[in-house]
Write a protein that holds these residues in place. Structure first.
Motif, PDB file in Angstrom:
ATOM      1  N   GLN A 113       0.881  -0.951   0.010  1.00 39.06           N
ATOM      2  CA  GLN A 113      -0.038  -0.015   0.055  1.00 39.06           C
ATOM      3  C   GLN A 113       0.857   1.254   0.129  1.00 39.06           C
ATOM      4  OE1 GLN A 113      -2.267  -0.510   3.646  1.00 39.06           O
ATOM      5  NE2 GLN A 113      -0.898   0.979   4.752  1.00 39.06           N
ATOM      6  N   ALA A 114       0.374   2.204  -0.366  1.00 40.41           N
ATOM      7  CA  ALA A 114       1.071   3.501  -0.495  1.00 40.41           C
ATOM      8  C   ALA A 114      -0.030   4.648  -0.236  1.00 40.41           C
ATOM      9  CB  ALA A 114       1.623   3.825  -1.868  1.00 40.41           C
ATOM     10  N   ILE A 115       0.227   5.661   0.609  1.00 39.39           N
ATOM     11  CA  ILE A 115      -0.588   6.746   0.577  1.00 39.39           C
ATOM     12  C   ILE A 115       0.123   8.127   0.479  1.00 39.39           C
ATOM     13  CG2 ILE A 115      -1.945   5.520   2.266  1.00 39.39           C
ATOM     14  CD1 ILE A 115      -0.403   6.841   4.486  1.00 39.39           C
ATOM     15  N   HIS A 120      -0.651  16.945  -1.430  1.00 38.55           N
ATOM     16  CA  HIS A 120       0.571  16.532  -2.199  1.00 38.55           C
ATOM     17  C   HIS A 120       0.100  16.099  -3.605  1.00 38.55           C
ATOM     18  CE1 HIS A 120       4.276  15.242  -3.545  1.00 38.55           C
ATOM     19  NE2 HIS A 120       4.762  15.039  -2.452  1.00 38.55           N
ATOM     20  N   HIS A 121      -0.324  17.076  -4.418  1.00 41.04           N
ATOM     21  CA  HIS A 121      -0.802  16.841  -5.821  1.00 41.04           C
ATOM     22  C   HIS A 121      -0.040  15.788  -6.539  1.00 41.04           C
ATOM     23  CE1 HIS A 121      -4.202  19.258  -4.268  1.00 41.04           C
ATOM     24  NE2 HIS A 121      -3.423  20.155  -4.199  1.00 41.04           N
ATOM     25  N   ALA A 122       1.044  16.154  -6.729  1.00 39.58           N
ATOM     26  CA  ALA A 122       2.132  15.465  -7.406  1.00 39.58           C
ATOM     27  C   ALA A 122       2.011  14.078  -7.035  1.00 39.58           C
ATOM     28  CB  ALA A 122       3.572  15.932  -7.532  1.00 39.58           C
ATOM     29  N   GLY A 123       2.175  13.945  -5.658  1.00 39.27           N
ATOM     30  CA  GLY A 123       2.122  12.609  -5.013  1.00 39.27           C
ATOM     31  C   GLY A 123       0.968  11.775  -5.336  1.00 39.27           C
ATOM     32  N   GLN A 124      -0.090  12.431  -5.135  1.00 42.85           N
ATOM     33  CA  GLN A 124      -1.523  11.704  -5.434  1.00 42.85           C
ATOM     34  C   GLN A 124      -1.482  11.452  -7.205  1.00 42.85           C
ATOM     35  OE1 GLN A 124      -4.299  11.350  -3.640  1.00 42.85           O
ATOM     36  NE2 GLN A 124      -3.432  12.220  -1.790  1.00 42.85           N
ATOM     37  N   ASN A 125      -0.930  11.992  -8.083  1.00 37.86           N
ATOM     38  CA  ASN A 125      -1.099  11.820  -9.390  1.00 37.86           C
ATOM     39  C   ASN A 125      -0.202  10.758  -9.582  1.00 37.86           C
ATOM     40  OD1 ASN A 125      -2.721  13.957  -9.945  1.00 37.86           O
ATOM     41  ND2 ASN A 125      -1.138  15.568 -10.578  1.00 37.86           N
ATOM     42  N   TRP A 126       1.088  10.518  -9.050  1.00 40.73           N
ATOM     43  CA  TRP A 126       2.011   9.493  -9.166  1.00 40.73           C
ATOM     44  C   TRP A 126       1.342   8.107  -8.691  1.00 40.73           C
ATOM     45  CZ3 TRP A 126       5.556   5.930  -6.749  1.00 40.73           C
ATOM     46  CH2 TRP A 126       6.571   5.455  -7.961  1.00 40.73           C
ATOM     47  N   LEU A 127       0.543   8.185  -7.685  1.00 33.53           N
ATOM     48  CA  LEU A 127      -0.204   7.061  -7.172  1.00 33.53           C
ATOM     49  C   LEU A 127      -0.988   6.636  -8.117  1.00 33.53           C
ATOM     50  CD1 LEU A 127      -0.533   7.672  -3.376  1.00 33.53           C
ATOM     51  CD2 LEU A 127       1.136   6.139  -4.311  1.00 33.53           C
ATOM     52  N   ARG A 128      -1.957   7.413  -8.751  1.00 36.22           N
ATOM     53  CA  ARG A 128      -2.822   7.036  -9.639  1.00 36.22           C
ATOM     54  C   ARG A 128      -2.344   6.424 -10.820  1.00 36.22           C
ATOM     55  NH1 ARG A 128      -5.492  11.572  -7.579  1.00 36.22           N
ATOM     56  NH2 ARG A 128      -4.565  13.023  -8.893  1.00 36.22           N
ATOM     57  N   ARG A 129      -1.106   6.883 -11.324  1.00 28.63           N
ATOM     58  CA  ARG A 129      -0.523   6.293 -12.519  1.00 28.63           C
ATOM     59  C   ARG A 129       0.159   4.955 -12.412  1.00 28.63           C
ATOM     60  NH1 ARG A 129       2.861  11.223 -13.242  1.00 28.63           N
ATOM     61  NH2 ARG A 129       1.052  12.942 -13.801  1.00 28.63           N
ATOM     62  N   MET A 130       0.547   4.906 -11.072  1.00 27.63           N
ATOM     63  CA  MET A 130       1.213   3.624 -10.547  1.00 27.63           C
ATOM     64  C   MET A 130      -0.018   2.256 -10.507  1.00 27.63           C
ATOM     65  SD  MET A 130       4.388   3.913 -10.920  1.00 27.63           S
ATOM     66  CE  MET A 130       5.112   2.452 -10.276  1.00 27.63           C
ATOM     67  N   GLY A 131      -1.155   3.063 -10.083  1.00 32.15           N
ATOM     68  CA  GLY A 131      -2.192   1.803  -9.870  1.00 32.15           C
ATOM     69  C   GLY A 131      -2.232   1.223  -8.448  1.00 32.15           C
TER      70      GLY A 131
END
Length: 131
Positions: A113-115, A120-131
């Motif tokens: 898991q990752a949160i 942190h919008h860049a972090g949120q975007n990266w998590l979405r891209r990584m699935g």
């Protein structure tokens, strides 16, 4: 002059260098969870607690760390912290993270898991891209 991205094992000195140059949102996210932000102590804690991970460097400068901490048996928390040079290594980090994902499951983890901090919008975007 040719620039180079390298992937290195976790190392306290490299982590310390990186933690001194974190993106503002990464530092703020850490400050929300740490009583005091101390880059040197954070580097040593990171080395003590991390199950696995790597440091991405650009021209020998540490730019990002992706690491995992075992929260309890079978569950790993994945974390990513980076400097403002993150765009230079983002693709390489994503590629390597995807490749290493299977290693966690083979090592006995059944959940990763990752949160990210809600601001942190860049972090949120990266998590979405990584699935």
């Amino acid at each position: 002059v040719k620039t180079m991205i390298t992937i290195e094992n976790l190392d306290a000195e490299r982590l310390h260098q990186l933690f001194l140059t974190l993106r503002a949102d990464d530092r703020r996210e850490l400050e929300l969870t740490q009583p005091h932000f101390d880059a040197e102590q954070l580097a040593h804690d990171h080395m003590r607690l991390c199950y696995a991970g790597f440091i991405a460097c650009y021209d020998h400068r540490p730019v990002a760390v992706l690491s995992a901490v075992e929260l309890w048996p079978g569950l790993a928390q994945i974390g990513l912290l980076a400097s403002d040079e993150w765009p230079r290594v983002a693709f390489a980090v994503a590629r390597i993270a995807k490749r290493r994902e299977a290693q966690f499951f083979m090592a006995g983890f059944h959940r990763l898991q990752a949160i990210a901090w809600s601001q942190h919008h860049a972090g949120q975007n990266w998590l979405r891209r990584m699935g």
